[in-house]
Enzyme design. Structure first.
Site, PDB file in Angstrom:
ATOM      1  N   ALA A   1      10.462  18.880  40.473  1.00 19.31           N
ATOM      2  CA  ALA A   1      11.033  19.862  39.782  1.00 19.31           C
ATOM      3  C   ALA A   1      10.253  19.542  38.154  1.00 19.31           C
ATOM      4  O   ALA A   1      10.137  18.430  37.863  1.00 19.31           O
ATOM      5  CB  ALA A   1      12.594  19.795  39.340  1.00 19.31           C
TER       6      ALA A   1
ATOM      7  N   THR B   1      12.448  14.612  40.317  1.00 23.40           N
ATOM      8  CA  THR B   1      12.210  15.118  39.029  1.00 23.40           C
ATOM      9  C   THR B   1      10.749  14.581  38.306  1.00 23.40           C
ATOM     10  O   THR B   1      10.128  13.898  38.969  1.00 23.40           O
ATOM     11  CB  THR B   1      13.154  14.383  37.806  1.00 23.40           C
ATOM     12  OG1 THR B   1      12.672  12.928  37.613  1.00 23.40           O
ATOM     13  CG2 THR B   1      14.542  14.342  38.238  1.00 23.40           C
ATOM     14  N   ASP B   2      10.304  15.685  37.740  1.00 24.10           N
ATOM     15  CA  ASP B   2       9.244  14.973  36.664  1.00 24.10           C
ATOM     16  C   ASP B   2       9.458  13.910  36.029  1.00 24.10           C
ATOM     17  O   ASP B   2      10.523  13.339  35.848  1.00 24.10           O
ATOM     18  CB  ASP B   2       8.416  16.110  35.930  1.00 24.10           C
ATOM     19  CG  ASP B   2       6.995  15.963  35.775  1.00 24.10           C
ATOM     20  OD1 ASP B   2       6.560  14.850  35.852  1.00 24.10           O
ATOM     21  OD2 ASP B   2       6.204  16.852  35.330  1.00 24.10           O
ATOM     22  N   TRP B   3       8.543  13.042  35.470  1.00 23.80           N
ATOM     23  CA  TRP B   3       8.476  11.690  35.173  1.00 23.80           C
ATOM     24  C   TRP B   3       9.072  11.588  33.559  1.00 23.80           C
ATOM     25  O   TRP B   3       8.786  11.284  32.611  1.00 23.80           O
ATOM     26  CB  TRP B   3       7.194  11.177  34.873  1.00 23.80           C
ATOM     27  CG  TRP B   3       7.191  10.114  36.196  1.00 23.80           C
ATOM     28  CD1 TRP B   3       6.619   9.071  36.234  1.00 23.80           C
ATOM     29  CD2 TRP B   3       7.054  10.534  37.787  1.00 23.80           C
ATOM     30  NE1 TRP B   3       6.631   8.420  37.404  1.00 23.80           N
ATOM     31  CE2 TRP B   3       6.612   9.540  38.449  1.00 23.80           C
ATOM     32  CE3 TRP B   3       7.402  11.823  38.257  1.00 23.80           C
ATOM     33  CZ2 TRP B   3       6.764   9.451  39.775  1.00 23.80           C
ATOM     34  CZ3 TRP B   3       7.481  11.791  39.484  1.00 23.80           C
ATOM     35  CH2 TRP B   3       6.909  10.546  40.307  1.00 23.80           C
ATOM     36  N   ILE B   4      10.401  11.859  33.465  1.00 22.02           N
ATOM     37  CA  ILE B   4      11.283  11.777  32.183  1.00 22.02           C
ATOM     38  C   ILE B   4      12.408  10.784  32.097  1.00 22.02           C
ATOM     39  O   ILE B   4      12.848  10.367  30.821  1.00 22.02           O
ATOM     40  CB  ILE B   4      11.629  13.148  31.740  1.00 22.02           C
ATOM     41  CG1 ILE B   4      11.812  13.110  30.317  1.00 22.02           C
ATOM     42  CG2 ILE B   4      12.715  13.790  32.466  1.00 22.02           C
ATOM     43  CD1 ILE B   4      11.632  14.497  29.781  1.00 22.02           C
TER      44      ILE B   4
END
Ligand code: BGC
Length: 787
Positions: free
Chosen positions: A244, A277-280
């Site tokens: 995402a 998720t993307d890396w956050i």
């Protein structure tokens, strides 16, 4: 509209929860056949832990949840291990152009370089799904041999605007081509028993403020363009995982967007894999609870506070345990497929030789010849010495920067590529450029902005400013050379979009170089070839009349110089075709007014752990709606530098009259393509469809099928048969939340580019409709350009 927290969530009944006892041997160990049993045996803490990434390079060692951080040095992340239940950690590595891990590790002399394959825009320009699958197989093999389970790619966002910094990782401005190339890549990778993460889902077509910006887009443009490639990939290749994106879509972060991750992805398309998720980690304005509820199964890179949040959410009744169980089950289903679970013993020694051949061939097929006045190919012995201009001739860019970079064992530059075919380059120029590059490297590292992480060499090769050479110095090269080559390089990557003046357009030094070299060499009757070494589109219209030939080599991977030499010498006949329009000016794209979006006075952002008001792009209105790329340029008759689908060859092809037949719910298009020239070559036949005038406005034509011939000898023909599901002709009808192919006469236009149509035919088609969920409605009224 979706809510952040699920309504009616029920707290877990703690009486029902399994209790750990001292006798741990009673715990079931995960297998393919006991997923329910393992799920039932898991404590709430274990479930929460499994949904949060176990390692990261982003938040420091203290944040590691599962202690798996160093499983594979330099890999982007992991899913955590739960040894009690036989659940191993799995390793996720970037992608997409090869395995991005640290090439050097502490305590060993062994190296861990990986093959740099052609970047996305080069790979897609092959229009050869079989070849892309082979590249996928090789990437999958390296992923597995380097002890990783998932490669974080393919990158599937659309080239909405030529200035997006990550266009090099993405395939095209067209969703159909994107979906087909991605499915081929995914099938190739996954055939090796490792997974992909198709990213970034969704509408992530800019880097500026990517972690906050709200992409405001009509439901129609979302379904027909930005989601369509993902839909094709899901239906045709079942990616193990999907990532995402950071941005919001119509007011809701993708990572917590129930409409996107559950209604569309799973309910409409039947997706069965996991979403990460993307890396956050923990993000401003979005709870982990709502991410879990939305259908996000794995929080990357993972922070302990997220585990706590999930546990507390369930205990407080804010998060339904059923949502947690649903996601945990999907995680377990993913884990049992992985090499880590199957105890694959990785060699850490991929077959570089075999993979070098694959990258060399696929790059040669993805390079696009934009111009040739007959100067190419060089006949044997014609060209013995070359004057090589441009710093990237000697520091060739194999790929882009950021998470999409790869650390290859070597990069074949132009100098070496030519040398390998027996062509000598000017020693004076070699000396000048090599010294300059050495100096520029040191200067660049000393002056780089400390916050610009993507400017460190670990994040990819850097591009140094071009130097000026005096006309006198250039003139001195003419006598000793049979031809000149000028390499124009561009670097771009994650975290920053491209600048028009210095990155899309040529800078004055480059312009002068092209003019001066052309003047000097043409006066002596010697040819000049320009090689474009860029992941994305650049300006060409103002200078393309000067050189004799132009090759867009993209960033073609570590064998780049060899691939280009294969084309220059005619060993390979160019067959790459553009997957995006090359505009005359970057601003010709209708997204210009809304790229990279509208500034807010300020937006609250997390900076160094504090919530601070920082000016930023709050939202991007997709006013151009469905008119992205050729859909705009062709419908509104705008001049372009090179149209979508364009690419020259050393031979010519004839197209027969096509035959189009209805076959149940599909349409079969067939055409005979004949090599009418004097050397062998491959052709890409592209099928554009024009719909009848109906209730819904449509672009003048859209790509609906394509096929590439095998290598045809002069005079040889091949029949290409392509199948188009009637569903693929549909438009998205927002008012009815449905796909609709309106009844009427459709024109099938088959050609060598979107503006080189060689044959047309028609077919009467009956109406087709298909209901979807009603999802992703914009929160504001969008003023669309053409309504
Ligand atoms: C990028 C992803 C990448 C991830 C892990 C993110 O910043 O957007 O594409 O896979 O980092 O490195």
């Amino acid at each position: 509209m979706t809510t952040n927290a699920p309504l009616g969530a029920r707290a877990a009944s703690h009486d029902e929860e399994p209790q750990l006892d001292a006798n741990q041997s009673a715990s079931p160990l995960l297998s393919e056949n006991n997923i329910d049993e393992v799920l039932n045996a898991m404590t709430l803490e274990e479930k929460a832990k499994l949904l949060v990434g176990g390692a990261n390079n982003f938040f420091g060692a203290g944040a590691v949840v599962g202690g798996e951080a160093d499983l594979v040095a330099g890999a982007a992340g992991t899913s955590p291990a739960i040894p009690r239940l036989g659940i191993p950690a799995t390793v996720l590595t970037d992608g997409p152009a090869g395995v991005r891990i640290d090439p050097i590790r502490k305590g060993t002399d062994k190296t861990y370089y990986a093959t740099a394959f052609p970047i996305g825009s080069c790979l897609a320009s092959t229009w050869n799904t079989e070849l892309v699958s082979k590249v996928g197989e090789a990437i999958g093999n390296e992923t597995k041999e380097y002890r990783c389970d998932v490669i974080l790619g393919p990158g599937m966002n659309l080239h909405r605007n030529p200035l997006c910094g990550r266009n090099f990782e993405y395939y095209s401005e067209d969703p159909f081509l994107t979906g087909k190339i991605a499915a081929a890549y995914i099938n190739g990778v996954q055939s090796q028993g490792v997974g992909v993460s198709a990213k970034h889902f969704a509408v992530n077509s800019q880097e500026t403020d990517r972690t906050a910006v709200d992409e405001r887009v009509s439901q129609r443009a979302a379904r027909e363009l930005y989601l369509r490639g993902f839909e094709i990939a899901v239906r045709e290749s079942a990616p193990w995982t999907i990532m995402a994106s950071y941005n919001q879509v119509n007011g809701q972060y993708s990572m917590g967007n129930y409409d996107l991750l559950t209604k569309i992805l799973r309910n409409d398309w039947g997706y069965k894999g996991i979403v990460m998720t993307d890396w956050i980690g923990i993000r401003e304005g979005l709870s982990t609870i709502s991410e879990v509820h939305a259908g996000n199964d794995l929080m990357e890179p993972g922070q302990p506070a997220q585990v706590e949040e999930i546990i507390k959410g369930v205990k407080d009744g804010k998060l339904d345990i059923a949502d947690v169980d649903r996601n945990v089950r999907r995680m377990l289903e993913y884990i049992v497929k992985t090499p880590s679970f199957n105890k694959y013993s990785a060699s850490n020694a991929p077959d570089f030789k075999a993979h070098a051949t694959i990258t060399r061939q696929s790059a040669a097929e993805g390079i696009v010849m934009l111009k040739n006045n007959g100067a190419l190919p060089w006949k044997e012995g014609d060209i013995k010495t070359v004057a090589l201009f441009g710093e990237n001739s000697y520091d060739f860019l194999s790929g882009g920067t950021g998470s999409g970079c790869v650390h290859p064992p070597y990069v074949v530059d132009m100098l070496e590529g030519l040398k390998n075919t027996g062509i000598i380059s000017s020693p004076t120029l070699t000396d000048i450029y090599r010294k300059y590059i050495e100096y520029a490297r040191v200067k660049f590292q000393a002056e780089r902005h400390p916050a610009k992480w993507f400017q460190i060499e670990m994040m990819g090769q850097q591009k140094y400013p071009e130097i000026g050479l005096s006309p006198i110095a250039i003139g001195k090269e003419v006598q000793g050379a049979d031809a000149a080559i000028i390499t124009i390089g561009r670097q771009a990557g994650e975290g920053i979009d491209r600048d028009i003046d210095t990155e899309f357009n040529l800078i004055p030094e480059e312009r002068a170089l092209i003019m001066d070299v052309c003047n000097a060499f043409h006066q002596a009757g010697k040819p000049v070839i320009v090689i474009i070494n860029s992941g994305s589109v650049i300006e060409t219209a103002s200078w393309s009349c000067y050189p004799d030939a132009i090759l867009c080599a993209w960033q073609p991977g570590m064998e780049g110089g060899n691939s280009i030499a294969d084309l220059l010498t005619g060993k390979v006949n160019p067959s790459g075709k553009l997957t995006m329009t090359w505009p005359i000016a970057a601003t010709d794209h209708p997204s210009t007014n809304n790229f990279p979006g509208q500034m807010d006075d300020y937006t609250f952002r997390m900076m160094a752990g504090n919530r601070m008001p920082i000016p930023g792009h709050a939202y991007t209105n997709h006013e151009e709606d469905i008119y992205v790329g050729y859909r705009f340029f062709d419908t509104f008759n705008r001049n372009v530098a090179y149209p979508f689908g364009f690419g020259l060859s050393y031979t010519t092809f004839d197209y027969s009259k096509p035959i189009v037949k209805a076959k149940g719910s599909t349409i079969e298009v067939s055409i005979i393509v004949r090599n009418s020239g004097s050397v062998s070559g491959k052709e890409v036949a592209q099928v554009y469809v024009t719909a009848p005038k109906g209730r819904i406005e449509k672009p003048v034509q859209e790509l609906k099928a394509f096929a590439k011939t095998r290598e045809l000898q002069p005079g040889e023909s091949q029949t290409l048969t392509m199948t188009i599901p009637v569903r693929d002709l549909a438009s998205f009808d927002e008012s009815g939340s449905q796909w609709i192919t309106e009844a009427g006469i459709y024109t099938f236009r088959i050609g060598a580019s979107s503006r080189d149509i060689r044959a047309t035919t028609e077919l009467n088609i009956k109406e087709y409709t298909e209901k979807t969920t009603d999802a992703l409605a914009p929160q504001q009224k969008l003023s669309l350009l053409h309504q």
